[in-house]
Design a protein around this motif. Structure first.
Motif, mmCIF file in Angstrom:
data_model
loop_
_atom_site.group_PDB
_atom_site.id
_atom_site.type_symbol
_atom_site.label_atom_id
_atom_site.label_comp_id
_atom_site.label_asym_id
_atom_site.label_seq_id
_atom_site.Cartn_x
_atom_site.Cartn_y
_atom_site.Cartn_z
ATOM 1 N N LYS A 17 50.647 49.622 47.288
ATOM 2 C CA LYS A 17 50.132 49.679 48.661
ATOM 3 C C LYS A 17 48.666 50.097 48.690
ATOM 4 N N VAL A 18 48.309 51.068 47.857
ATOM 5 C CA VAL A 18 46.917 51.536 47.826
ATOM 6 C C VAL A 18 45.998 50.440 47.298
ATOM 7 N N ILE A 19 46.394 49.787 46.214
ATOM 8 C CA ILE A 19 45.572 48.716 45.641
ATOM 9 C C ILE A 19 45.408 47.578 46.634
ATOM 10 N N GLN A 36 32.748 43.753 42.086
ATOM 11 C CA GLN A 36 33.124 44.423 40.846
ATOM 12 C C GLN A 36 34.433 45.191 41.018
ATOM 13 N N GLU A 37 34.548 45.922 42.143
ATOM 14 C CA GLU A 37 35.767 46.677 42.394
ATOM 15 C C GLU A 37 36.934 45.726 42.663
ATOM 16 N N PHE A 38 36.658 44.631 43.365
ATOM 17 C CA PHE A 38 37.703 43.660 43.672
ATOM 18 C C PHE A 38 38.319 43.118 42.383
ATOM 19 N N ARG A 39 37.476 42.788 41.402
ATOM 20 C CA ARG A 39 37.985 42.296 40.118
ATOM 21 C C ARG A 39 38.837 43.351 39.425
ATOM 22 N N ARG A 40 38.368 44.604 39.429
ATOM 23 C CA ARG A 40 39.142 45.676 38.794
ATOM 24 C C ARG A 40 40.500 45.847 39.475
ATOM 25 N N LEU A 41 40.507 45.750 40.796
ATOM 26 C CA LEU A 41 41.757 45.909 41.531
ATOM 27 C C LEU A 41 42.715 44.756 41.257
ATOM 28 N N LEU A 42 42.186 43.534 41.130
ATOM 29 C CA LEU A 42 43.037 42.403 40.755
ATOM 30 C C LEU A 42 43.661 42.624 39.377
ATOM 31 N N PHE A 43 42.868 43.155 38.448
ATOM 32 C CA PHE A 43 43.371 43.472 37.111
ATOM 33 C C PHE A 43 44.533 44.467 37.216
#
Length: 215
Positions: free
Chosen positions: A16-18, A30-37
């Motif tokens: 839910k947080v992600i 950059q953060e979006f890519r990390r969150l997808l990972f």
């Protein structure tokens, strides 16, 4: 995790947080890519419930033999480009998986047809040849047109023991289209959003995942 026989909604606090951060329009690429990972990793942990295990024997540092387990054959197929970070996250769990990609893009229009059945172009494909459990990764399951065509294309190449779809956000229309294409498919998603707009974008959604990840 909320589930029916074919639909598994991953609703753990971490998921839910992600997803909340992915939905935020102020999240950087950059953060979006990390969150997808991270989402790919979480999805793979949940999907691992569906993957048969192979038992073998190992010796511990105390020279004691004990049972150990590895996954049976599995192939992870990402739909380019948005799926790339999620695929890398999944491979943290499914380290020995074969990996394939398809470049699939639906033809956008000023307004979607009434049944939301969109035309889709597949311009590139690299499909693992093993008849394994296949996990198809695409963050946005909107109309289901893209994934339905991907599933049909994969079936032309191999005879998988099972299809599993990994997405971030789905719609009921997309889910039904996948199950019409392959009734045995299992869909893992972080959320089922209520509607599509006139251009067949998920609402509230998170925008175009590929654009947001790669600018």
């Amino acid at each position: 995790m909320v589930s029916t026989s074919n639909i598994k909604v991953i609703d753990t606090p971490a998921a839910k947080v992600i997803l909340s951060r992915l939905r935020d329009k102020n999240t950087s690429k950059q953060e979006f890519r990390r969150l997808l990972f991270k989402a790919g990793f979480i999805s793979a942990v949940e999907i691992s419930r569906e993957i048969p295990l192979k038992e073998y024997t190992i010796s511990t540092p105390l020279n004691v033999e004990t049972k150990a387990f590895r996954f049976e054959e599995i192939s992870v197929i990402g739909v380019l480009r948005a799926a790339l970070p999620m695929v890398w996250g999944m491979l943290e769990v499914f380290e020995e998986a074969d990996v394939g990609f398809l470049s699939a893009k639906r033809k956008e229009a000023e307004s979607a047809p009434p049944d939301y059945r969109m035309d889709v172009d597949i311009s590139y494909e690299s499909i693992p040849s093993k008849n394994a459990v296949i996990v198809i990764v695409d963050p946005m399951l909107a109309t289901g047109s893209t994934l339905a065509k991907v599933i049909k294309r994969v079936r032309q190449k191999v005879n998988p023991s099972r299809f599993i779809v990994s997405s971030l956000i789905s719609t009921n229309i997309g889910i039904q289209r996948i199950l019409q294409t392959d009734p045995s498919s299992i869909i893992y998603t972080f959320a089922v959003d209520p509607q599509l707009n006139s251009k067949a974008f998920i609402v509230p959604g998170l925008g175009d995942a590929g654009d947001r990840a790669f600018n």
